[in-house]
Design a protein around this motif. Sequence first.
Motif, short mmCIF file in Angstrom:
data_model
loop_
_atom_site.label_atom_id
_atom_site.label_comp_id
_atom_site.label_asym_id
_atom_site.label_seq_id
_atom_site.Cartn_x
_atom_site.Cartn_y
_atom_site.Cartn_z
N LYS A 129 -75.12 2.53 36.73
CA LYS A 129 -76.24 1.86 37.13
C LYS A 129 -75.81 0.28 37.26
CE LYS A 129 -81.45 1.62 37.96
NZ LYS A 129 -82.04 0.97 37.05
N ASP A 130 -75.62 -0.07 35.67
CA ASP A 130 -74.97 -0.94 35.41
C ASP A 130 -74.48 -2.24 36.07
OD1 ASP A 130 -77.04 -2.40 33.90
OD2 ASP A 130 -75.43 -2.53 31.81
N ASP A 175 -66.17 -7.18 35.12
CA ASP A 175 -66.01 -6.99 33.72
C ASP A 175 -66.89 -6.06 32.23
OD1 ASP A 175 -65.63 -8.21 30.80
OD2 ASP A 175 -67.66 -9.25 30.50
N LEU A 198 -83.91 12.32 31.73
CA LEU A 198 -83.36 11.05 33.29
C LEU A 198 -84.57 11.11 33.95
CD1 LEU A 198 -80.57 13.52 35.85
CD2 LEU A 198 -80.46 11.01 34.62
N VAL A 240 -74.61 7.84 33.29
CA VAL A 240 -75.99 6.87 34.35
C VAL A 240 -76.02 5.76 34.00
CG1 VAL A 240 -78.49 7.54 35.01
CG2 VAL A 240 -77.21 9.39 34.58
N LEU A 241 -76.48 5.34 32.58
CA LEU A 241 -77.00 4.22 32.28
C LEU A 241 -75.18 3.15 32.81
CD1 LEU A 241 -78.53 4.48 28.93
CD2 LEU A 241 -79.40 3.69 30.98
N LYS A 242 -74.15 3.40 31.94
CA LYS A 242 -72.84 2.33 33.11
C LYS A 242 -72.67 2.17 34.18
CE LYS A 242 -70.22 3.75 28.88
NZ LYS A 242 -68.47 4.68 28.33
N PHE A 254 -73.97 1.63 24.73
CA PHE A 254 -73.61 2.04 25.43
C PHE A 254 -72.11 3.62 24.87
CE2 PHE A 254 -74.99 0.65 29.84
CZ PHE A 254 -75.97 0.53 29.66
N ASP A 307 -70.30 -15.28 39.74
CA ASP A 307 -70.79 -14.55 37.79
C ASP A 307 -71.16 -13.00 38.77
OD1 ASP A 307 -70.43 -17.42 37.26
OD2 ASP A 307 -72.11 -17.48 36.82
N LEU A 313 -85.36 7.24 32.90
CA LEU A 313 -85.13 5.67 34.28
C LEU A 313 -85.77 6.29 35.64
CD1 LEU A 313 -81.29 7.35 33.52
CD2 LEU A 313 -82.87 5.04 32.27
N LYS A 349 -81.85 -1.65 24.51
CA LYS A 349 -81.37 -2.02 25.37
C LYS A 349 -82.12 -3.04 26.29
CE LYS A 349 -78.23 -2.81 29.61
NZ LYS A 349 -79.22 -2.66 30.88
N GLU A 363 -68.22 -11.00 39.15
CA GLU A 363 -67.01 -10.58 37.52
C GLU A 363 -67.21 -10.01 36.35
OE1 GLU A 363 -65.19 -12.12 33.47
OE2 GLU A 363 -67.33 -12.19 34.65
N GLU A 364 -68.87 -10.45 36.79
CA GLU A 364 -69.86 -9.26 35.17
C GLU A 364 -68.95 -7.50 35.79
OE1 GLU A 364 -74.23 -9.76 34.74
OE2 GLU A 364 -74.45 -8.08 35.88
N ARG A 424 -72.99 -8.96 26.69
CA ARG A 424 -72.66 -7.52 26.56
C ARG A 424 -72.00 -7.16 25.69
NH1 ARG A 424 -69.32 -10.67 31.94
NH2 ARG A 424 -71.36 -11.61 32.41
N LEU A 477 -64.94 -3.39 29.21
CA LEU A 477 -66.72 -3.61 28.23
C LEU A 477 -67.14 -1.64 28.40
CD1 LEU A 477 -69.23 -5.70 28.26
CD2 LEU A 477 -67.39 -5.31 26.97
N TYR A 478 -67.40 -0.85 29.61
CA TYR A 478 -67.45 0.12 29.36
C TYR A 478 -67.07 1.31 29.11
CZ TYR A 478 -72.66 -2.34 30.57
OH TYR A 478 -73.57 -2.41 30.53
N ALA A 529 -72.53 -3.34 25.48
CA ALA A 529 -70.88 -1.84 25.47
C ALA A 529 -71.24 -1.08 23.97
CB ALA A 529 -69.58 -2.76 25.43
#
Lengths: 205, 205, 205
Positions: A177-178, A97, B171, A173-175, C164, A90, B174, C177, A93-94, C157, A101-102, C161
């Motif tokens: 980091k996810d 994904d 930053l 950064v946020l994307k 972001f 999972d 975060l 978030k 795959e996340e 998700r 998405l980003y 998205a």
Amino acid sequence: MRLRIRPVESSFYDMFSEAAAHLVDGAALLAQMLDDSSDKKAIAEKMREAEHEADETTHKIVRRVNSTFITPFDREDIYRLAGSLDDVMDFMEECVDLLGLYELEALPPEFAPQVEVLQRATQLTAEAMPRLRTMKDLEEYWIEINRLENQGDRSYRRIVADLFSGSYKSLEVLKLKDVADSLEHAIDALESVANTVEQIAVKES
Amino acid sequence: MRLRIRPVESSFYDMFSEAAAHLVDGAALLAQMLDDSSDKKAIAEKMREAEHEADETTHKIVRRVNSTFITPFDREDIYRLAGSLDDVMDFMEECVDLLGLYELEALPPEFAPQVEVLQRATQLTAEAMPRLRTMKDLEEYWIEINRLENQGDRSYRRIVADLFSGSYKSLEVLKLKDVADSLEHAIDALESVANTVEQIAVKES
Amino acid sequence: MRLRIRPVESSFYDMFSEAAAHLVDGAALLAQMLDDSSDKKAIAEKMREAEHEADETTHKIVRRVNSTFITPFDREDIYRLAGSLDDVMDFMEECVDLLGLYELEALPPEFAPQVEVLQRATQLTAEAMPRLRTMKDLEEYWIEINRLENQGDRSYRRIVADLFSGSYKSLEVLKLKDVADSLEHAIDALESVANTVEQIAVKES
């Protein structure tokens, strides 16, 4: 010996091996995501299929637990093992994904060390699953997975420190980091698999 | 009484007490991180050592479980307890590690309430571990830990609300949120320790 | 039949039903948070009360486990079930608390799909709890919860998205978030409830 006494449940080992084999495939797809020239959409599609097949294997294991009178080890441990193996897929795959998405093109090269840990750890897990049958030579597996998890942890922290260094835009950064989180969680789930195997081995010994 | 019947496993209590003592040390090091004038590098080095020693204690417990025929309580509960105690140290060490990685000078004063909760809760945990031997007077311990966890939760949310108030750079937000998360997770792990103790006590009663 | 043999513990089912009823209330309050014209302070106050009552129910269950000789299923499963039900409420209350702390006016309409999943899943959970008594017709419940959790995951998700995508300010992204995370965690906790019910059912079958 064990098998001669309780023949009916032998296929649990096969199903766990099957689950781990899906993880090896998933890690290979992640490695392709690092390659700039690869077809990202096709890889994402293959990842969705791998995740779907892994789900099927998980459900097969659960159905078998529910319909089998004698199981090779505690029902709860079978659930936990199947659940953790499923978690690994999972999270992988996340990761893929989230890249879609980003609208991130590929896995940036900074993530290569995490992916390498995943490839090595899924390989070791796949090699360990058939050994559940005899419960032999499993200790080296869980020790090595714990070592790999530590290594992955250090890679993860280095990636995040780099993301926070000021050279990336705030949303980037946020994307990213996810994405790093999803890989880190996949590695953690492989450690849960190893911990469950260790607990099963201890009970059986 | 219990000890006279099963003398061999008495040292589990000593090992759990040892694990909790490491946590008291770790929380004291965190408190020093709040002090602007302290030597941050030296503290970080001591934290790594404390984490290493805690790891040793955890492995000692696991090895003992594996080699002991009769354990003072269920093997799974021993694992869970050792694992949660280990998690507490890992999160405290993560906190100090992040301060270095993110090039933050010290723990900002806003974090003092979380550190105080950690100091109090690790102290109570260290005092409770020897009482596992008799299973007496443990209820007050887990009730107080649950209260402290609630208090820590409120501190955490206040810190995050402050970080999100607009007075910090993106930053910075975060980085500091990650630090607050590590402290929050350490407190949560202390609650897991208390919950496991409660479950062991219930089974034994 | 079961009840005739062990009459004393029948009220566990009532207490689990009570716990699930609090969750239905909580999800309804979240839905009101989506409505621009509603009195947010009054709803937040009602949520705190609902969370407090849910806590009372949890403690009632734990006290009963501690004082009852024979329980309808394993003590550990009762703990786990009570704990997961309690988690659901904690995360729903966290969501409302964050809206206040972060000075967000209401739940933005983008969160409606997550809230709908929570409403449907808490409803199904409340309907399933009384069926623990006979252990009949529970499979459709946990299958549907797993489906809803997948649906909630996709909603989550999509929300992230969108956050972001560049149309929100950096702090807004972080705040929203966190809110989405709390709803996602509440849904995950409902899945844990369903998984625990499944495991209890398997053991009893």
